[in-house]
Design a protein around this motif. Sequence first.
Motif, PDB file in Angstrom:
ATOM      1  N   ASP B 209     -21.530  60.207  35.493  1.00  0.00           N
ATOM      2  CA  ASP B 209     -20.416  59.306  35.828  1.00  0.00           C
ATOM      3  C   ASP B 209     -20.206  58.202  34.792  1.00  0.00           C
ATOM      4  O   ASP B 209     -19.085  57.797  34.516  1.00  0.00           O
ATOM      5  CB  ASP B 209     -20.674  58.647  37.194  1.00  0.00           C
ATOM      6  CG  ASP B 209     -20.411  59.618  38.328  1.00  0.00           C
ATOM      7  OD1 ASP B 209     -19.797  60.660  38.063  1.00  0.00           O
ATOM      8  OD2 ASP B 209     -20.807  59.323  39.466  1.00  0.00           O
ATOM      9  N   TYR B 210     -21.300  57.694  34.234  1.00  0.00           N
ATOM     10  CA  TYR B 210     -21.138  56.558  33.325  1.00  0.00           C
ATOM     11  C   TYR B 210     -20.338  56.931  32.072  1.00  0.00           C
ATOM     12  O   TYR B 210     -19.738  56.060  31.440  1.00  0.00           O
ATOM     13  CB  TYR B 210     -22.504  55.952  32.954  1.00  0.00           C
ATOM     14  CG  TYR B 210     -23.339  56.811  32.032  1.00  0.00           C
ATOM     15  CD1 TYR B 210     -23.106  56.831  30.664  1.00  0.00           C
ATOM     16  CD2 TYR B 210     -24.359  57.617  32.515  1.00  0.00           C
ATOM     17  CE1 TYR B 210     -23.846  57.609  29.823  1.00  0.00           C
ATOM     18  CE2 TYR B 210     -25.100  58.411  31.688  1.00  0.00           C
ATOM     19  CZ  TYR B 210     -24.848  58.400  30.338  1.00  0.00           C
ATOM     20  OH  TYR B 210     -25.581  59.198  29.503  1.00  0.00           O
ATOM     21  N   ARG B 212     -17.693  58.869  32.130  1.00  0.00           N
ATOM     22  CA  ARG B 212     -16.307  58.697  32.544  1.00  0.00           C
ATOM     23  C   ARG B 212     -15.923  57.217  32.521  1.00  0.00           C
ATOM     24  O   ARG B 212     -14.846  56.848  32.059  1.00  0.00           O
ATOM     25  CB  ARG B 212     -16.140  59.266  33.964  1.00  0.00           C
ATOM     26  CG  ARG B 212     -14.700  59.324  34.418  1.00  0.00           C
ATOM     27  CD  ARG B 212     -14.603  59.926  35.796  1.00  0.00           C
ATOM     28  NE  ARG B 212     -15.361  59.139  36.770  1.00  0.00           N
ATOM     29  CZ  ARG B 212     -15.561  59.508  38.027  1.00  0.00           C
ATOM     30  NH1 ARG B 212     -15.096  60.657  38.462  1.00  0.00           N
ATOM     31  NH2 ARG B 212     -16.240  58.738  38.848  1.00  0.00           N
ATOM     32  N   THR B 213     -16.843  56.366  32.996  1.00  0.00           N
ATOM     33  CA  THR B 213     -16.572  54.927  32.966  1.00  0.00           C
ATOM     34  C   THR B 213     -16.307  54.446  31.538  1.00  0.00           C
ATOM     35  O   THR B 213     -15.371  53.691  31.288  1.00  0.00           O
ATOM     36  CB  THR B 213     -17.768  54.145  33.548  1.00  0.00           C
ATOM     37  OG1 THR B 213     -18.104  54.708  34.795  1.00  0.00           O
ATOM     38  CG2 THR B 213     -17.433  52.680  33.709  1.00  0.00           C
ATOM     39  N   HIS B 215     -15.263  56.187  28.985  1.00  0.00           N
ATOM     40  CA  HIS B 215     -13.947  56.663  28.550  1.00  0.00           C
ATOM     41  C   HIS B 215     -12.850  55.826  29.188  1.00  0.00           C
ATOM     42  O   HIS B 215     -11.863  55.480  28.541  1.00  0.00           O
ATOM     43  CB  HIS B 215     -13.755  58.133  28.924  1.00  0.00           C
ATOM     44  CG  HIS B 215     -14.417  59.069  27.975  1.00  0.00           C
ATOM     45  ND1 HIS B 215     -14.033  59.180  26.656  1.00  0.00           N
ATOM     46  CD2 HIS B 215     -15.437  59.935  28.139  1.00  0.00           C
ATOM     47  CE1 HIS B 215     -14.796  60.069  26.061  1.00  0.00           C
ATOM     48  NE2 HIS B 215     -15.660  60.539  26.937  1.00  0.00           N
ATOM     49  N   ALA B 216     -13.027  55.483  30.468  1.00  0.00           N
ATOM     50  CA  ALA B 216     -11.998  54.714  31.180  1.00  0.00           C
ATOM     51  C   ALA B 216     -11.851  53.313  30.614  1.00  0.00           C
ATOM     52  O   ALA B 216     -10.815  52.671  30.767  1.00  0.00           O
ATOM     53  CB  ALA B 216     -12.357  54.640  32.663  1.00  0.00           C
ATOM     54  N   LYS B 217     -12.914  52.821  29.948  1.00  0.00           N
ATOM     55  CA  LYS B 217     -12.833  51.504  29.303  1.00  0.00           C
ATOM     56  C   LYS B 217     -12.077  51.578  27.997  1.00  0.00           C
ATOM     57  O   LYS B 217     -11.721  50.563  27.419  1.00  0.00           O
ATOM     58  CB  LYS B 217     -14.247  50.989  28.995  1.00  0.00           C
ATOM     59  CG  LYS B 217     -14.912  50.300  30.145  1.00  0.00           C
ATOM     60  CD  LYS B 217     -16.038  49.396  29.666  1.00  0.00           C
ATOM     61  CE  LYS B 217     -17.273  50.167  29.290  1.00  0.00           C
ATOM     62  NZ  LYS B 217     -18.432  49.273  29.032  1.00  0.00           N
ATOM     63  N   GLY B 218     -11.869  52.795  27.483  1.00  0.00           N
ATOM     64  CA  GLY B 218     -11.189  52.948  26.204  1.00  0.00           C
ATOM     65  C   GLY B 218     -12.142  53.123  25.041  1.00  0.00           C
ATOM     66  O   GLY B 218     -11.753  52.983  23.884  1.00  0.00           O
ATOM     67  N   VAL B 219     -13.405  53.440  25.319  1.00  0.00           N
ATOM     68  CA  VAL B 219     -14.370  53.674  24.247  1.00  0.00           C
ATOM     69  C   VAL B 219     -14.049  55.025  23.598  1.00  0.00           C
ATOM     70  O   VAL B 219     -13.715  55.981  24.294  1.00  0.00           O
ATOM     71  CB  VAL B 219     -15.799  53.667  24.816  1.00  0.00           C
ATOM     72  CG1 VAL B 219     -16.816  53.887  23.719  1.00  0.00           C
ATOM     73  CG2 VAL B 219     -16.089  52.369  25.546  1.00  0.00           C
ATOM     74  N   SER B 220     -14.152  55.080  22.278  1.00  0.00           N
ATOM     75  CA  SER B 220     -13.825  56.332  21.589  1.00  0.00           C
ATOM     76  C   SER B 220     -14.902  57.379  21.874  1.00  0.00           C
ATOM     77  O   SER B 220     -16.057  57.052  22.135  1.00  0.00           O
ATOM     78  CB  SER B 220     -13.740  56.106  20.088  1.00  0.00           C
ATOM     79  OG  SER B 220     -14.996  55.773  19.593  1.00  0.00           O
ATOM     80  N   ARG B 223     -18.033  57.058  19.871  1.00  0.00           N
ATOM     81  CA  ARG B 223     -18.917  55.974  20.305  1.00  0.00           C
ATOM     82  C   ARG B 223     -19.581  56.316  21.636  1.00  0.00           C
ATOM     83  O   ARG B 223     -20.757  55.980  21.831  1.00  0.00           O
ATOM     84  CB  ARG B 223     -18.127  54.670  20.415  1.00  0.00           C
ATOM     85  CG  ARG B 223     -19.012  53.461  20.599  1.00  0.00           C
ATOM     86  CD  ARG B 223     -18.221  52.159  20.659  1.00  0.00           C
ATOM     87  NE  ARG B 223     -18.882  51.233  21.543  1.00  0.00           N
ATOM     88  CZ  ARG B 223     -19.837  50.377  21.148  1.00  0.00           C
ATOM     89  NH1 ARG B 223     -20.184  50.337  19.878  1.00  0.00           N
ATOM     90  NH2 ARG B 223     -20.410  49.577  22.001  1.00  0.00           N
TER      91      ARG B 223
END
Lengths: 341, 312, 280
Positions: B209-210, B212-213, B215-220, B223
């Motif tokens: 799950d983390y 997805r979190t 990615h949802a923050k906008g991390v590339s 990264r």
Amino acid sequence: MKETLERLWEHWITQDLLVIAGFALVFWLLRRGARNERWQRAFQRMKRDRSGLISLAVVLLYLGIGGLEMLRIPGGPYGTRSILDVFTAGVAQEKTYSAPLADELLNSPRHEKLNGRHLLGTDVLGKDVLVQTLKACRTALIIGALTSAIYVPLGALLGILAGYFRRRVDDVVQYLYSTLASIPEVLLLVAILMVLGKGLGTMALALGVTGWVTLCRLVRGETMRQSERPYVAAARALGQSHRNIVLRHLLPNVMHLVLISFVLGFSGIVLAEAVLSYLGVGAPVGTSSWGAMIDSGRSELARDPAVWWNISAAATALFILVLSLNILGDSLRRAFDPKRT
Amino acid sequence: MFNYIIRRLLYSIPILLGVILITFTLDSVMMTPNEKASRVLGPKAVGKTRTEWIHNRGLDRPMPVQFVNYVKNLVTFNFGTTWVTGRDLSETFLQGVGPSLCITLPGFFAALLGSLGLALFQVFVRNSPVDRVLTLFSVALMSVPTMVYVIFAQAFLALNLRYFPAYGFAYEPGMLRFLLLPIVIFMLINIGYDARLYRAIFLEEIGQDYVRTAHAKGVSTARVLAVHVFKNGLIALITLVVAQLPKLILGSLLIESLFGIPGIGSMLVQAIQTGDQPVVMVSVFLGSALYLLSLIVTDILYAWADPRIRLS
Amino acid sequence: MSTPLLEIRNLSIAFHTETGVVEAVRGIDFTLAKGETLAIVGESGSGKSVTGLALTRLLPEPPARYVSGEILLEGRDVLKMKPDELRRIRGNRIAYVFQEPSTSLNPVFTIRWQIAEAIELHRPEVCDVDAEIVKYLELVGIVNPRQRMNDYPHQLSGGMQQRAMIAMALVCHPDLLVADEPTTALDVTIQAQIIDQLKVLKSQIDMAIILITHNFGIISGIADRVAVMFRGKIVEQGPTAEVLRNPQHPYTRALIDCIPKLGQRRKRLTTIDHAALEAL
């Protein structure tokens, strides 16, 4: 008495029966496993896995060739010969080395003609390299089968018992495999073989004694998971015996791990056989094995002109078998993966 | 922390005793003193020389006494001498460590970096044809027996093309010439196996799950893999990496012997070929001791990498 | 009328699995104005979470595939954006709070590190990152934020973890907060606290919220409008009060009947007859 028994053991009929029994056992186990719903689903997936099917075909081909070399019938100069010998009886015998597809002996000052053509050339004794390579399948298969016959039941049984009964049983099993796992595998193998001496049997024994650890760990973990499932509690509540629960309920649910380990383990054993034979503690001198062919190939490569076909044939045959087993094991693992439903 | 290490060391004792029992059984129970004596002194030495030899080594004493002495000698690192050369064993091992590490350390780090990079890249392009080809490549690398790598490298790169010396070792500024080929082969042997394992570990993490979190923050994606997934995967990685410690110190049997590197691996191969049993038995003990040590190191590294674990 | 914040047109999403293609979302439409709160209600598997994740293309492709439709964020189609454009929207314009805070936070980094990462990505102009983190942790009701921010997720309770998730989502001033079952994994008392917290935040910050839930019971005080999803379709949408008072679709009625009400005595909760509903 002892002598009679030994003669009986070495008789070609006994050996053939053993080989057939071995093949039949594996076939029977697979058939039994295939009744399991999980196995059926996995087999359905395997049918769509092209690389898995190709590797399976290659492995079966090796099994077939090895089987033909293992089955002996009366005849030939030594009293018995293998079925593979019968098939390859027409291949000509030369005096010594000849290059692949050459028509004369290697380095022959008088340009001595060959008795026949050889796709992969001939070795120092003038034997066809292709035939020798195929014959060496037998050694790999015997080692693989004997070793598996020791470590698979041992690992699976100890793993299930440890995972099901836990407590004392688990403590003992864990202690056993932690101890064995702490020793670098090659060194333990070498130590055992140095004391017991060379031979296919002792090599299988050494590989079997050291090889059960991984399987045991896997089976123990899965048994623990399965034991926590309601169906085991239900079986116990219905008053089923431990023996029944282990054999009827737990064993079928860990058998896929045994199959995967068996396939992947086989590749490890075949590689180990080559390495041990190379180190001089493996197959006895005179056994045709890929390890021994690679060993002799080292000095042959240094000759001028280099004799590369002998070692190349052995190395390629070994490589393709190990590669196919690895790919087959991987695709079996994928097919049985519970996460893919 | 300190208490923890002490406790772990105590846990290792029964296992080490088990290992010693195995070598003792192989060494002294499966082989009679007479057999040993004839191996060392030759079959012709009979009578007084032989009985004296047996007596001097305490091989005529009761088994339990022998076992206690055996344990005492091993744990005080008093390994005795080899059968064939008669040299002191601890000295021989210490001499071999340097050359062995010259091959295994650089090879290990090269393999580690290579396989980590390969695994992360494969996870990045997961389930694509590139991923499948690289997986096949990894499996192929681990399906080649070590000696085949060495023999062909020596034959073509060293002897025919003369890019490298085929054989030898020296502590000198130009020693890299000798080392390069063995190091590369050591790397090749390990890289396929490691990359496959690491890929599986990272693939397991990528479903969490983390991720997805992040990615949802906008991390590339790069990264997410290199920071988020990597640090979580590190915990599983540590076991695999540290478990290689004994292998590094004991060297590689085939590579060293075939390239003439005077490390522990070469020494072992020589001992195997001459039937020098004590060398092999002591190496079994050392290998096991090193492994148990590496388990403790693993736990300490775990606590460092995973905040959820506290050593107590 | 100005362009709505978000407009979904005829969106269909399919999943390619081994056993065949599953259509999770089948041609849905809805709009969301700035500052509005929309509740998407439906049972598990109805496609509501998939819809939420699709808003910034967070679904793994494959197996997911966007079959048709548009997701217009202030008139621009999210489905046509390049990866780096998407990244600028994620967390920045549209932020998420997920169901399971204990696994959705990265276990090996501190709360501070994880919030700071979001700030550094979207608000590089912030100088005092720590002060900003403290401010938002306070905003979501975390006591003693200066100490708490150096904790790892496992050191916080479930409710605190979810508050930290919300703080992480808010820190970049998103225009839209997607809360995907934000209370399902929590204890009942904590659930109420988190919903109250969202209500307070809604009054303080000008931000639209999509609240995805299976529980009609929690939406009444917070959602302006509600969309009911069933088998990948929106079967009914409208102002919350109206839908609750006078549900049109039998599925909505069934869901509302599932809310246990105080002072009412019933033998059993209503079950939903899927076959009958599907036939409609």
